[in-house]
Design an enzyme around this catalytic site. Structure first.
Site, PDB file in Angstrom:
ATOM      1  N   HIS A  94     -44.328  25.866  78.693  1.00  0.00           N
ATOM      2  CA  HIS A  94     -43.831  25.651  77.667  1.00  0.00           C
ATOM      3  C   HIS A  94     -43.245  24.879  77.474  1.00  0.00           C
ATOM      4  O   HIS A  94     -42.394  24.041  77.756  1.00  0.00           O
ATOM      5  CB  HIS A  94     -43.268  26.662  77.045  1.00  0.00           C
ATOM      6  CG  HIS A  94     -42.660  27.127  75.203  1.00  0.00           C
ATOM      7  ND1 HIS A  94     -41.574  27.179  74.883  1.00  0.00           N
ATOM      8  CD2 HIS A  94     -43.780  25.756  74.273  1.00  0.00           C
ATOM      9  CE1 HIS A  94     -41.687  26.461  73.698  1.00  0.00           C
ATOM     10  NE2 HIS A  94     -42.290  26.265  73.323  1.00  0.00           N
ATOM     11  N   MET A 124     -49.889  18.609  71.036  1.00  0.00           N
ATOM     12  CA  MET A 124     -49.203  19.324  72.155  1.00  0.00           C
ATOM     13  C   MET A 124     -50.565  18.472  73.302  1.00  0.00           C
ATOM     14  O   MET A 124     -50.046  17.790  74.069  1.00  0.00           O
ATOM     15  CB  MET A 124     -49.161  20.530  72.296  1.00  0.00           C
ATOM     16  CG  MET A 124     -48.347  21.081  71.760  1.00  0.00           C
ATOM     17  SD  MET A 124     -46.685  20.288  72.240  1.00  0.00           S
ATOM     18  CE  MET A 124     -45.708  20.577  73.601  1.00  0.00           C
ATOM     19  N   ASP A 172     -61.668  19.510  72.701  1.00  0.00           N
ATOM     20  CA  ASP A 172     -61.545  20.023  70.931  1.00  0.00           C
ATOM     21  C   ASP A 172     -63.225  20.154  70.610  1.00  0.00           C
ATOM     22  O   ASP A 172     -63.660  19.246  70.903  1.00  0.00           O
ATOM     23  CB  ASP A 172     -60.570  18.881  69.892  1.00  0.00           C
ATOM     24  CG  ASP A 172     -59.736  19.886  69.192  1.00  0.00           C
ATOM     25  OD1 ASP A 172     -58.735  19.770  69.278  1.00  0.00           O
ATOM     26  OD2 ASP A 172     -60.380  20.458  68.015  1.00  0.00           O
TER      27      ASP A 172
HETATM   28  P1  NAD Z   1     -52.591  21.543  66.704  1.00  0.00           P
HETATM   29  O1  NAD Z   1     -52.875  22.486  65.414  1.00  0.00           O
HETATM   30  O2  NAD Z   1     -51.867  19.880  66.321  1.00  0.00           O
HETATM   31  O3  NAD Z   1     -53.250  21.671  67.261  1.00  0.00           O
HETATM   32  C1  NAD Z   1     -54.096  22.718  67.749  1.00  0.00           C
HETATM   33  C2  NAD Z   1     -55.728  22.268  67.992  1.00  0.00           C
HETATM   34  O4  NAD Z   1     -56.241  23.154  69.202  1.00  0.00           O
HETATM   35  C3  NAD Z   1     -56.616  21.901  67.293  1.00  0.00           C
HETATM   36  O5  NAD Z   1     -56.829  20.051  67.030  1.00  0.00           O
HETATM   37  C4  NAD Z   1     -57.719  22.284  67.438  1.00  0.00           C
HETATM   38  O6  NAD Z   1     -59.474  21.808  66.583  1.00  0.00           O
HETATM   39  C5  NAD Z   1     -58.208  22.593  68.406  1.00  0.00           C
HETATM   40  N1  NAD Z   1     -58.907  23.833  68.531  1.00  0.00           N
HETATM   41  C6  NAD Z   1     -58.963  25.299  67.778  1.00  0.00           C
HETATM   42  N2  NAD Z   1     -60.007  26.020  68.487  1.00  0.00           N
HETATM   43  C7  NAD Z   1     -60.118  25.176  69.558  1.00  0.00           C
HETATM   44  C8  NAD Z   1     -61.354  25.641  70.626  1.00  0.00           C
HETATM   45  N3  NAD Z   1     -61.724  26.963  70.837  1.00  0.00           N
HETATM   46  N4  NAD Z   1     -61.233  25.302  71.807  1.00  0.00           N
HETATM   47  C9  NAD Z   1     -60.672  23.841  72.026  1.00  0.00           C
HETATM   48  N5  NAD Z   1     -59.627  23.766  70.411  1.00  0.00           N
HETATM   49  C10 NAD Z   1     -59.351  24.087  69.468  1.00  0.00           C
HETATM   50  O7  NAD Z   1     -51.171  22.491  67.679  1.00  0.00           O
HETATM   51  P2  NAD Z   1     -50.698  22.141  68.015  1.00  0.00           P
HETATM   52  O8  NAD Z   1     -48.822  21.878  67.442  1.00  0.00           O
HETATM   53  O9  NAD Z   1     -50.296  21.079  69.713  1.00  0.00           O
HETATM   54  O10 NAD Z   1     -49.979  23.591  69.643  1.00  0.00           O
HETATM   55  C11 NAD Z   1     -50.964  23.719  70.959  1.00  0.00           C
HETATM   56  C12 NAD Z   1     -49.954  25.147  71.154  1.00  0.00           C
HETATM   57  O11 NAD Z   1     -49.201  24.411  72.503  1.00  0.00           O
HETATM   58  C13 NAD Z   1     -49.935  26.513  70.401  1.00  0.00           C
HETATM   59  O12 NAD Z   1     -49.984  27.796  70.786  1.00  0.00           O
HETATM   60  C14 NAD Z   1     -48.696  25.623  69.956  1.00  0.00           C
HETATM   61  O13 NAD Z   1     -47.728  27.303  70.056  1.00  0.00           O
HETATM   62  C15 NAD Z   1     -47.935  25.213  71.513  1.00  0.00           C
HETATM   63  N6  NAD Z   1     -47.106  24.390  72.009  1.00  0.00           N
HETATM   64  C16 NAD Z   1     -46.040  23.645  70.752  1.00  0.00           C
HETATM   65  C17 NAD Z   1     -44.924  23.263  70.649  1.00  0.00           C
HETATM   66  C18 NAD Z   1     -45.154  21.622  69.413  1.00  0.00           C
HETATM   67  O14 NAD Z   1     -43.858  21.657  69.163  1.00  0.00           O
HETATM   68  N7  NAD Z   1     -46.084  21.820  68.304  1.00  0.00           N
HETATM   69  C19 NAD Z   1     -44.402  22.871  71.504  1.00  0.00           C
HETATM   70  C20 NAD Z   1     -44.463  23.917  72.711  1.00  0.00           C
HETATM   71  C21 NAD Z   1     -45.626  24.707  72.643  1.00  0.00           C
END
Ligand code: NAD
Length: 286
Positions: free
Chosen positions: A139, A16, A35
């Site tokens: 979201h 995201m 990140d």
């Molecule tokens: P992801 O697992 O692909 O990415 C998460 C990232 O956060 C990773 O790159 C990780 O290294 C990084 N991270 C972890 N701790 C950190 C910190 N302390 N500081 C900076 N970076 C850090 O997850 P995603 O799918 O991108 O989801 C991210 C958020 O968006 C979540 O809360 C998820 O629920 C929400 N979301 C996801 C979707 C989807 O379709 N994937 C849709 C809407 C919302």
């Protein structure tokens, strides 16, 4: 590191964060993408280039706007000068609370703190920040640079000024905001994630294959991609994290992640981001 003035800070360079960055850059907004994992940032830079090209080909981004400047970093010090922070790190309430508290201490008062959580109530995260009126949820749907409607979650303490700023940011990004009240999973995840979990259970029980479940949901019910393809697009680890959040906060047993979902995660098959989930992919979307 130099950060452009009046930039957007995006925390988390996963599925995201990367795609929200593409959306902002494509609308001319400078972004600092943060990140903790340098390798994620390297991958994100390449993914953003690909996504910007794809979005231009699909006319999903304005053609006449000069692209914003991208800066990447492993710390959020640059957030001090940002117009808004979008937190898109792993769906873990404790981790999000810690990161939001840190960034809240770094930004100027009045800077909107936007958490892009799938399911965690904003009221819960608000207890971690010094100015809860500045915290709000968005979201974005995946991929944010293609999907133009955004669910916005107003927590019980979110201020009018914060809501107005986020509405205007989303308008600047060409998105339509639908504002809803706070609850576990809000609207979209509360409806979609248990439905996907049910679809996974159907595959687990051997009633039908993933392809057939998706074909029926597409052909008979007009679902655009089918629930299993959607699960792969979301990321199976993220889907399970969101289901646990829902189960713990609602007690709805339908939200308990199906064993097949947990098995795939255990194997490292996380969907499109690893090239394998319910389907196999030639290239990762990221
Ligand atoms: P992801 O697992 O692909 O990415 C998460 C990232 O956060 C990773 O790159 C990780 O290294 C990084 N991270 C972890 N701790 C950190 C910190 N302390 N500081 C900076 N970076 C850090 O997850 P995603 O799918 O991108 O989801 C991210 C958020 O968006 C979540 O809360 C998820 O629920 C929400 N979301 C996801 C979707 C989807 O379709 N994937 C849709 C809407 C919302």
């Amino acid at each position: 590191m130099t950060t452009a003035a009046m930039h957007l800070t995006v925390l988390g360079a996963g599925v995201m964060g990367t795609s929200i960055t593409t959306l902002a850059l494509g609308h001319g907004l400078p972004v600092e993408l943060v990140d903790v994992d340098e390798e994620k940032l390297t991958k994100a830079r390449a993914a953003i280039e690909r996504q910007l090209r794809m979005a231009q080909l699909m006319a999903a981004l304005p053609a006449d706007v000069r692209r914003g400047e991208l800066v990447t970093s492993v710390d959020s010090e640059g957030a001090a000068g940002s117009v808004a922070v979008i937190e898109a790190i792993t769906e873990d309430a404790g981790l999000k609370a810690k990161v939001l508290a840190e960034v809240a201490a770094a930004v100027r008062p009045g800077t909107p703190l936007i958490t892009n959580t799938s399911s965690i109530p904003i009221a819960e995260l608000a207890t971690a920040v010094p100015r809860p009126e500045e915290l709000i949820g968005t979201h974005f749907m995946n991929p944010p640079y293609l999907i133009t409607t955004v669910e916005v979650i107003r927590g019980p303490q979110t201020g009018d000024r914060t809501l107005a700023s986020v509405r205007s940011l989303l308008t600047e990004l060409g998105r339509q905001a639908i504002v809803v009240r706070d609850a576990p999973g809000f609207v979209t995840s509360r409806v979609l994630h248990p439905m996907i979990n049910d679809a996974i259970r159907i595959v687990h029980d051997g009633t039908a294959s993933a392809e057939d479940v998706d074909a029926l949901m597409q052909g008979c019910l007009g679902h655009p991609t089918g629930p299993l393809r959607t699960a792969d697009l979301i990321g199976l680890d993220n889907l399970a994290d969101s289901l646990w959040v829902l189960l713990q906060r609602t007690g709805d047993e339908g939200c308990r992640p199906c064993p097949l979902l947990l098995d795939l995660i255990e194997r490292g098959d996380l969907g499109r981001k690893t090239g394998r989930g319910f389907y196999h992919y030639e290239e990762s979307l990221q």
